[in-house]
Each structure stands twice: as structure tokens, then as C-alpha cells.
Design an enzyme around this catalytic site. Structure first.
Site, PDB file in Angstrom:
ATOM      1  N   HIS A 106       0.848  -1.194   0.000  1.00 55.46           N
ATOM      2  CA  HIS A 106       0.000   0.000   0.000  1.00 55.46           C
ATOM      3  C   HIS A 106       0.887   1.248   0.000  1.00 55.46           C
ATOM      4  O   HIS A 106       1.941   1.264   0.633  1.00 55.46           O
ATOM      5  CB  HIS A 106      -0.929   0.002   1.223  1.00 55.46           C
ATOM      6  CG  HIS A 106      -1.981   1.069   1.126  1.00 55.46           C
ATOM      7  ND1 HIS A 106      -1.727   2.374   1.453  1.00 55.46           N
ATOM      8  CD2 HIS A 106      -3.265   1.014   0.695  1.00 55.46           C
ATOM      9  CE1 HIS A 106      -2.819   3.090   1.229  1.00 55.46           C
ATOM     10  NE2 HIS A 106      -3.768   2.285   0.769  1.00 55.46           N
ATOM     11  N   GLU A 121       0.724   3.929   1.566  1.00 52.22           N
ATOM     12  CA  GLU A 121       1.051   4.450   2.904  1.00 52.22           C
ATOM     13  C   GLU A 121       2.217   3.681   3.517  1.00 52.22           C
ATOM     14  O   GLU A 121       3.027   4.236   4.245  1.00 52.22           O
ATOM     15  CB  GLU A 121      -0.199   4.403   3.803  1.00 52.22           C
ATOM     16  CG  GLU A 121      -1.184   5.497   3.405  1.00 52.22           C
ATOM     17  CD  GLU A 121      -2.643   5.179   3.690  1.00 52.22           C
ATOM     18  OE1 GLU A 121      -2.929   4.239   4.448  1.00 52.22           O
ATOM     19  OE2 GLU A 121      -3.507   5.883   3.114  1.00 52.22           O
TER      20      GLU A 121
HETATM   21  P1  PGA Z   1      -9.540   6.047   0.161  1.00 54.30           P
HETATM   22  O1  PGA Z   1      -8.347   5.004   0.391  1.00 54.30           O
HETATM   23  O2  PGA Z   1     -10.691   5.261  -0.422  1.00 54.30           O
HETATM   24  O3  PGA Z   1      -9.854   6.592   1.521  1.00 54.30           O
HETATM   25  O4  PGA Z   1      -9.043   7.082  -0.800  1.00 54.30           O
HETATM   26  C1  PGA Z   1      -8.088   3.976  -0.535  1.00 54.30           C
HETATM   27  C2  PGA Z   1      -6.896   3.168  -0.078  1.00 54.30           C
HETATM   28  O5  PGA Z   1      -5.973   3.742   0.513  1.00 54.30           O
HETATM   29  O6  PGA Z   1      -6.866   1.939  -0.270  1.00 54.30           O
END
Ligand code: PGA
Length: 250
Positions: A94, A96
Site C-alpha cells: 500500500h 502508505e
Molecule cells: P480512500 O483510500 O478510499 O480513503 O481514498 C483507498 C486506499 O488507501 O486503499
């Protein structure tokens, strides 16, 4: 025809009692869908979630794992550990985690191999930054990410892999890629997979879109030719909203 897969990514949200309530609310709302429904939950919710989805059509995933089988890696959780309690999916790479936790294309590849080796199905995330999109590099960035993520993976494994195309500038920002932008980039990813594995394999692989998916835009996105569902963050935290996304075709 590829199936549609709608996965929630709860990120670092939901205590066990909230997870259980959510599943109890969601279950009757999605029980008749033909779409695949997955919730990717924090480690501390996994066991409760797995107990409460028994006998339902809801599947459970984790959000990260370590690539080693076991050992001196304080704080980490292995693929085997996730699999041993019945977890079916795991999000890998991901943005993040790439941004805040030093995830790289190399660690993504190691994790994908480790997950597959125990029968855990990876949801591999790839996507470009705003800068990269604006300078015309989207295709080269995402095709390079997918090539590295899949390095050394045999074609027979593709049916157990989901790819999530998530433009970083669209995650949690309320800014969604247009359905044409999302479809075009996903088609480029599919083309890369056809170069690596052949057209048949590319035609079968599930590629989701992620980034500010909500009930108001799910239908137009998921009806596009190459978009096989979504990875949903913020809008997956409310059962009724998430159910509307799952039921976009009703
Ligand atoms: P979001 O996040 O739908 O809040 O934009 C998607 C994700 O990070 O998988």
C-alpha cells in the site's frame, strides 16, 4: 467474464467490538451480491472478524505482513501466522506503507512470494504520485512497479493475486481519477501482464481501482471495461455506505 471484487481497507481504524458490529450490519446488506466482498482489517480485529464472517460471503484480509517465515523480527507478523487463523487475503505494498514504512518494490516482491507460498492471496497496490502523472510518467511507473512485484512469480499464481491500481494523489483526498483515466492506466497494467505472461493470463487477472471510491462514483468506475472492482478506504468504515458500493450494480 472477470468477477468484480470490492475490498474495504480499514487502515488503522476499528476496535474489535466496532468490527463485530460492522460485520453484523453488513452481512444482510451484501448477502445476495454476486460480487466478491473482502474486509482488510487491523491485526487486532482479524480473529474476531474471522469468527463473525463464518457462514457469510464476506472474506477477511490483513493489511501487511513480513516476508520471513519466523525469527527475530520484533513486532512483525508472518504469512503463515495470518494463514493459520484463516485469513484469506493480505494487502501488500500500500502506498502508505511505501511512504511511511520504507516498503520498496523489492520487499513487495518478497512479501508476494511469501504470501503465495502459504496460500494467502496478495492484493498488490501500485500507483503514481501527482508529479509523476503530471510529467507523463504514469505508465512507466506503474508497469515498472508491477513487473518488479511479480518478478519470479509463475503464471499459475495469477488467479490468486489481485492488483489494486491506486493513484497516490487520489487516496484519502476526495479526488478520484476519472473513470477514463483509471480505465486507461489499468489497461496499461493489463498490457504489461500480457507481455509478461500472455494475453489469456492478462485477460483473467483482477485489477481494482482505489482512491476516493464512494457510493456516488462506484458504478461509473466499476462499469468500465478494465476495472474489476475497488479497494475502498474511507468509505469502507460505514457498513451502509460500503454495502452500497458492493451493490453498485443493483
Ligand atoms: P480512500 O483510500 O478510499 O480513503 O481514498 C483507498 C486506499 O488507501 O486503499
Amino acid at each position: 467474464m472477470r468477477r468484480k471484487v470490492i475490498a474495504g481497507n480499514w487502515k488503522m481504524n476499528m476496535l474489535p467490538n466496532e468490527a463485530i458490529n460492522f460485520i453484523q450490519q453488513l452481512e444482510p446488506l451484501v448477502k445476495d451480491t454476486k460480487n466478491e466482498v473482502i474486509l482488510c482489517v487491523p491485526f487486532t480485529d482479524l480473529f474476531y472478524a474471522l469468527l463473525h464472517v463464518q457462514g457469510t460471503n464476506i472474506k477477511i484480509g490483513a493489511q501487511n505482513m513480513h516476508w520471513e517465515e519466523k525469527g527475530a523480527f520484533t513486532g512483525e507478523v508472518s504469512a503463515q501466522m495470518l494463514k493459520s487463523i484463516g485469513t484469506e487475503y493480505v494487502i501488500i505494498g500500500h502506498s502508505e506503507r511505501r511512504q511511511y514504512f520504507a516498503e520498496t518494490d523489492e520487499t513487495v516482491n518478497k512479501k508476494v512470494k511469501s504470501a503465495l507460498s502459504v496460500g494467502l492471496k496478495p492484493i498488490i497496490c501500485i500507483g503514481e504520485t501527482l508529479d509523476q502523472r503530471e510529467s507523463g510518467k504514469t505508465e512507466s511507473i506503474v508497469t515498472n512497479q508491477i513487473e518488479k512485484a511479480l518478478e519470479g512469480i509463475e503464471s499459475k499464481n495469477l488467479e490468486n493475486i489481485i492488483i489494486a491500481y491506486e493513484p497516490i494523489w487520489a487516496i484519502g483526498t476526495g479526488k478520484t481519477a476519472t473513470k477514463e483515466e483509471a480505465n486507461e492506466t489499468i489497461a496499461q497494467i493489463r498490457k504489461k501482464i500480457s507481455e509478461l505472461y500472455g494475453q489469456n493470463e492478462a485477460d483473467g487477472v483482477i485489477i481494482q481501482y482505489g482512491g476516493s471510491v464512494k457510493s456516488s462514483n462506484a458504478k461509473e468506475l466499476f462499469e468500465m471495461s478494465d476495472i474489476d472492482g475497488g479497494l475502498v478506504g474511507g468509505a469502507s468504515l460505514k457498513a451502509d455506505e460500503f454495502a452500497k458500493i458492493v451493490n453498485y450494480d443493483k
